[in-house]
Design an enzyme around this catalytic site. Structure first.
Site, PDB file in Angstrom:
ATOM      1  N   PHE A   7      12.171  14.125  10.553  1.00 34.21           N
ATOM      2  CA  PHE A   7      10.929  13.389  10.855  1.00 34.21           C
ATOM      3  C   PHE A   7      11.146  12.312  12.062  1.00 34.21           C
ATOM      4  CE2 PHE A   7       9.078  13.396   6.075  1.00 34.21           C
ATOM      5  CZ  PHE A   7       8.478  14.673   6.466  1.00 34.21           C
ATOM      6  N   THR A  11      -2.994  11.208   3.793  1.00 33.01           N
ATOM      7  CA  THR A  11      -3.078  11.899   5.069  1.00 33.01           C
ATOM      8  C   THR A  11      -3.989  12.828   5.108  1.00 33.01           C
ATOM      9  OG1 THR A  11      -1.145  13.176   4.715  1.00 33.01           O
ATOM     10  CG2 THR A  11      -0.563  10.984   5.273  1.00 33.01           C
ATOM     11  N   TYR A  12      -4.100  13.312   6.554  1.00 37.39           N
ATOM     12  CA  TYR A  12      -4.979  14.196   6.950  1.00 37.39           C
ATOM     13  C   TYR A  12      -4.479  15.130   7.916  1.00 37.39           C
ATOM     14  CZ  TYR A  12      -9.980  15.250   8.504  1.00 37.39           C
ATOM     15  OH  TYR A  12     -11.241  15.827   9.114  1.00 37.39           O
ATOM     16  N   GLN A  51       4.563   2.747  12.395  1.00 36.01           N
ATOM     17  CA  GLN A  51       5.300   3.965  12.098  1.00 36.01           C
ATOM     18  C   GLN A  51       6.602   3.214  11.440  1.00 36.01           C
ATOM     19  OE1 GLN A  51       6.300   6.729  11.618  1.00 36.01           O
ATOM     20  NE2 GLN A  51       5.461   7.739  13.322  1.00 36.01           N
ATOM     21  N   GLN A 103      15.773  15.718   5.808  1.00 36.28           N
ATOM     22  CA  GLN A 103      14.562  15.634   6.045  1.00 36.28           C
ATOM     23  C   GLN A 103      14.090  14.234   6.968  1.00 36.28           C
ATOM     24  OE1 GLN A 103      12.274  13.773   2.506  1.00 36.28           O
ATOM     25  NE2 GLN A 103      10.799  15.697   2.904  1.00 36.28           N
ATOM     26  N   LYS A 142      -7.150  -0.284  21.514  1.00 35.93           N
ATOM     27  CA  LYS A 142      -7.684   0.325  20.379  1.00 35.93           C
ATOM     28  C   LYS A 142      -7.981  -0.730  19.183  1.00 35.93           C
ATOM     29  CE  LYS A 142      -4.171   2.609  17.908  1.00 35.93           C
ATOM     30  NZ  LYS A 142      -3.152   3.726  17.734  1.00 35.93           N
ATOM     31  N   ARG A 144      -5.438   9.365  16.381  1.00 35.65           N
ATOM     32  CA  ARG A 144      -5.830  10.428  17.262  1.00 35.65           C
ATOM     33  C   ARG A 144      -5.357  11.701  16.685  1.00 35.65           C
ATOM     34  NH1 ARG A 144      -2.290  11.628  22.342  1.00 35.65           N
ATOM     35  NH2 ARG A 144      -1.090  12.387  20.611  1.00 35.65           N
ATOM     36  N   ASP A 199      -2.057  14.757  16.296  1.00 37.81           N
ATOM     37  CA  ASP A 199      -1.441  15.514  17.219  1.00 37.81           C
ATOM     38  C   ASP A 199      -2.146  17.162  17.275  1.00 37.81           C
ATOM     39  OD1 ASP A 199       0.615  14.055  17.915  1.00 37.81           O
ATOM     40  OD2 ASP A 199       1.405  13.955  16.013  1.00 37.81           O
ATOM     41  N   HIS A 214       3.517  -1.160   3.922  1.00 38.28           N
ATOM     42  CA  HIS A 214       2.868  -0.028   3.496  1.00 38.28           C
ATOM     43  C   HIS A 214       4.154   1.301   3.414  1.00 38.28           C
ATOM     44  CE1 HIS A 214      -0.275   3.154   4.123  1.00 38.28           C
ATOM     45  NE2 HIS A 214       0.595   4.074   4.965  1.00 38.28           N
ATOM     46  N   SER A 251       1.000  -0.957   0.002  1.00 45.15           N
ATOM     47  CA  SER A 251      -0.067   0.122  -0.008  1.00 45.15           C
ATOM     48  C   SER A 251       0.930   1.332   0.205  1.00 45.15           C
ATOM     49  CB  SER A 251      -1.089   0.018   1.024  1.00 45.15           C
ATOM     50  OG  SER A 251      -0.192  -0.212   2.528  1.00 45.15           O
ATOM     51  N   GLU A 260       1.265   5.374   0.731  1.00 36.35           N
ATOM     52  CA  GLU A 260       0.687   6.772   1.492  1.00 36.35           C
ATOM     53  C   GLU A 260       1.057   7.920   0.870  1.00 36.35           C
ATOM     54  OE1 GLU A 260       0.797   6.482   5.779  1.00 36.35           O
ATOM     55  OE2 GLU A 260       1.427   8.555   5.743  1.00 36.35           O
TER      56      GLU A 260
HETATM   57  P1  FAD Z   1      -3.360   6.746  19.960  1.00 34.60           P
HETATM   58  O1  FAD Z   1      -3.382   5.397  19.631  1.00 34.60           O
HETATM   59  O2  FAD Z   1      -4.663   7.436  20.596  1.00 34.60           O
HETATM   60  O3  FAD Z   1      -2.280   6.990  20.955  1.00 34.60           O
HETATM   61  C1  FAD Z   1      -1.649   8.247  21.397  1.00 34.60           C
HETATM   62  C2  FAD Z   1      -0.731   8.309  22.718  1.00 34.60           C
HETATM   63  O4  FAD Z   1      -1.810   8.194  23.758  1.00 34.60           O
HETATM   64  C3  FAD Z   1       0.098   7.304  22.726  1.00 34.60           C
HETATM   65  O5  FAD Z   1       1.172   7.610  23.721  1.00 34.60           O
HETATM   66  C4  FAD Z   1      -0.624   6.066  23.446  1.00 34.60           C
HETATM   67  O6  FAD Z   1       0.185   5.152  24.285  1.00 34.60           O
HETATM   68  C5  FAD Z   1      -1.581   6.965  24.598  1.00 34.60           C
HETATM   69  N1  FAD Z   1      -2.636   5.992  24.835  1.00 34.60           N
HETATM   70  C6  FAD Z   1      -3.670   5.735  23.847  1.00 34.60           C
HETATM   71  N2  FAD Z   1      -4.890   5.321  24.673  1.00 34.60           N
HETATM   72  C7  FAD Z   1      -4.611   5.525  25.923  1.00 34.60           C
HETATM   73  C8  FAD Z   1      -5.350   5.296  26.980  1.00 34.60           C
HETATM   74  N3  FAD Z   1      -6.500   4.663  27.248  1.00 34.60           N
HETATM   75  N4  FAD Z   1      -4.798   5.477  28.111  1.00 34.60           N
HETATM   76  C9  FAD Z   1      -3.513   6.371  28.485  1.00 34.60           C
HETATM   77  N5  FAD Z   1      -2.723   6.375  27.143  1.00 34.60           N
HETATM   78  C10 FAD Z   1      -3.369   6.112  26.090  1.00 34.60           C
HETATM   79  N6  FAD Z   1      -1.010  12.095  11.878  1.00 34.60           N
HETATM   80  C11 FAD Z   1      -1.752  13.095  11.251  1.00 34.60           C
HETATM   81  O7  FAD Z   1      -2.155  14.305  11.904  1.00 34.60           O
HETATM   82  N7  FAD Z   1      -2.410  12.812  10.271  1.00 34.60           N
HETATM   83  C12 FAD Z   1      -2.112  11.700   9.474  1.00 34.60           C
HETATM   84  O8  FAD Z   1      -2.662  11.462   8.364  1.00 34.60           O
HETATM   85  C13 FAD Z   1      -1.229  10.468  10.241  1.00 34.60           C
HETATM   86  N8  FAD Z   1      -1.407   9.284   9.719  1.00 34.60           N
HETATM   87  C14 FAD Z   1      -0.400   8.604  10.405  1.00 34.60           C
HETATM   88  C15 FAD Z   1      -0.357   7.239   9.825  1.00 34.60           C
HETATM   89  C16 FAD Z   1       0.483   6.115  10.310  1.00 34.60           C
HETATM   90  C17 FAD Z   1       0.368   4.754   9.879  1.00 34.60           C
HETATM   91  C18 FAD Z   1       1.169   6.568  11.688  1.00 34.60           C
HETATM   92  C19 FAD Z   1       1.914   5.322  12.244  1.00 34.60           C
HETATM   93  C20 FAD Z   1       0.821   7.898  12.263  1.00 34.60           C
HETATM   94  C21 FAD Z   1       0.220   8.955  11.719  1.00 34.60           C
HETATM   95  N9  FAD Z   1      -0.118  10.062  11.985  1.00 34.60           N
HETATM   96  C22 FAD Z   1      -0.881  11.080  11.539  1.00 34.60           C
HETATM   97  C23 FAD Z   1       0.700  10.560  13.285  1.00 34.60           C
HETATM   98  C24 FAD Z   1      -0.384  10.302  14.687  1.00 34.60           C
HETATM   99  O9  FAD Z   1      -1.412  11.184  14.427  1.00 34.60           O
HETATM  100  C25 FAD Z   1       0.297  10.665  15.854  1.00 34.60           C
HETATM  101  O10 FAD Z   1       1.435   9.633  16.011  1.00 34.60           O
HETATM  102  C26 FAD Z   1      -0.229  10.738  16.813  1.00 34.60           C
HETATM  103  O11 FAD Z   1       0.413  11.464  18.129  1.00 34.60           O
HETATM  104  C27 FAD Z   1      -0.930   9.542  17.817  1.00 34.60           C
HETATM  105  O12 FAD Z   1      -2.056   9.001  16.945  1.00 34.60           O
HETATM  106  P2  FAD Z   1      -2.569   7.621  17.304  1.00 34.60           P
HETATM  107  O13 FAD Z   1      -3.855   7.441  16.542  1.00 34.60           O
HETATM  108  O14 FAD Z   1      -1.660   6.424  17.030  1.00 34.60           O
HETATM  109  O15 FAD Z   1      -3.051   7.811  18.635  1.00 34.60           O
END
Ligand code: FAD
Length: 281
Positions: free
Chosen positions: A212, A45-46, A172, A208, A161, A103, A105, A262, A12, A14
């Site tokens: 990152f 991405t978003y 990642q 870069q 999750k 989630r 950032d 990916h 896939s 991205e």
């Molecule tokens: P989560 O799974 O919610 O985790 C975030 C943090 O919270 C982690 O440290 C986790 O340990 C902690 N956590 C989760 N649940 C709990 C709980 N119940 N209690 C306590 N702690 C908890 N970012 C963008 O803005 N746009 C994108 O398009 C994008 N694409 C991505 C694609 C991939 C494949 C990856 C790996 C990352 C991408 N990111 C993107 C980055 C991502 O948004 C960030 O890494 C963000 O900080 C975490 O998102 P997450 O969905 O992993 O969060």
């Protein structure tokens, strides 16, 4: 291009949504160069807070119209439940069946978290609202998410999750395959049985890559970092070395039986094509 043999390993790609009409045209050409590799799907991405929403959807629609499956990334930070519900309805009405649920950032200057604290809550909400309509992919961090308390807590959060209803995880990027193998084993011991697909970052530009990696917590092993630093501005050497390192990593992962790869394409086809050609795909 037509001489490329597609691999049986699902690939896939991205992309990120371009900012200008020229960028959209350039990305359309990049996709045509990558399509002979027969991607399982492409994701787009978003920007957190919905900052790239229109470009994300526009790119996803273009990919779908070109006959390939496509998934918008969708981040919930700062979002309300009503806003997410509306967005899900929009995705469904556009024929989208696959999402990368995140989630995200918090952008600087953004008010607060909104109604979702973690991606697991978004996944649960998507299931609650739309049942099995969407195939949901989530993020995984073999070297730990940078904000996690420790690897065990991060794994626990990942398991939550997955149990909320994810179908697949995308990792990642990493350069240390052992971190991935260990993560997959640990997740399996916690009952995770969904595919965990390695995210692959081609090495083409060392400045870069280092920027990152510092931001997302992906480790560049010392021997790779010092080699890259040693090449200075010598782009050809960086690219040749990067191709060796990443091709070796992909081959190791393939031999270990990973469920797919990916690629973080950075909207470029050259490095992904070079990698796949090197691997005989
Ligand atoms: P989560 O799974 O919610 O985790 C975030 C943090 O919270 C982690 O440290 C986790 O340990 C902690 N956590 C989760 N649940 C709990 C709980 N119940 N209690 C306590 N702690 C908890 N970012 C963008 O803005 N746009 C994108 O398009 C994008 N694409 C991505 C694609 C991939 C494949 C990856 C790996 C990352 C991408 N990111 C993107 C980055 C991502 O948004 C960030 O890494 C963000 O900080 C975490 O998102 P997450 O969905 O992993 O969060």
């Amino acid at each position: 291009m037509s001489t490329l043999a597609p691999t049986s390993l699902p690939l896939s790609f991205e992309f990120f949504p371009p900012k200008t009409p020229e960028g959209f045209d350039k990305l359309a050409a990049v996709r045509q160069q990558l399509y002979p590799l027969k991607p399982h799907y492409c994701s787009v991405t978003y920007g957190a807070g919905g900052s790239t929403q229109d470009g994300t959807i526009q790119t996803v629609r273009a990919i779908l119209s070109e006959g390939f499956d496509a998934a918008p990334h969708f981040s919930c930070i700062g979002a309300s439940k009503a806003g997410v519900r509306e967005q899900l309805a929009q995705f469904a009405s556009q024929g989208i069946r696959r999402l990368v649920a995140l989630r995200g950032d918090l952008p600087s200057g953004y008010g607060g978290f909104g109604e979702f604290r973690y991606a697991s809550e978004l996944v649960a909400y998507i299931r609650e609202e739309t049942g099995d309509h969407f195939h949901i992919e989530v993020a995984a961090y073999p070297e730990m998410h940078p904000q996690a308390r420790n690897p065990q807590a991060d794994l626990e959060a990942f398991v939550t999750k997955v149990k909320a209803g994810a179908n697949v995880a995308l990792t990642q990027y990493f350069f240390n395959a052992d971190a991935y193998f260990r993560f997959v084993d640990d997740a399996a011991k916690q009952g995770v049985s969904i595919p965990i697909i390695p995210g692959i970052m081609p090495i083409t530009n060392s400045t870069q890559l280092m920027r990152f990696s510092d931001a997302c917590g992906a480790e560049i092993p010392r021997w790779i970092r010092s080699r890259l630093e040693g090449y200075g501005d010598d782009k050809a050497s960086i690219q040749a070395f990067g191709l060796d390192v990443v091709a070796e990593l992909c081959e190791k992962l393939r031999r270990a039986g990973v469920p797919g790869l990916h690629f973080y394409t950075m909207n470029q086809s050259t490095s992904v094509l070079a990698l796949c050609q090197r691997l005989g795909w």
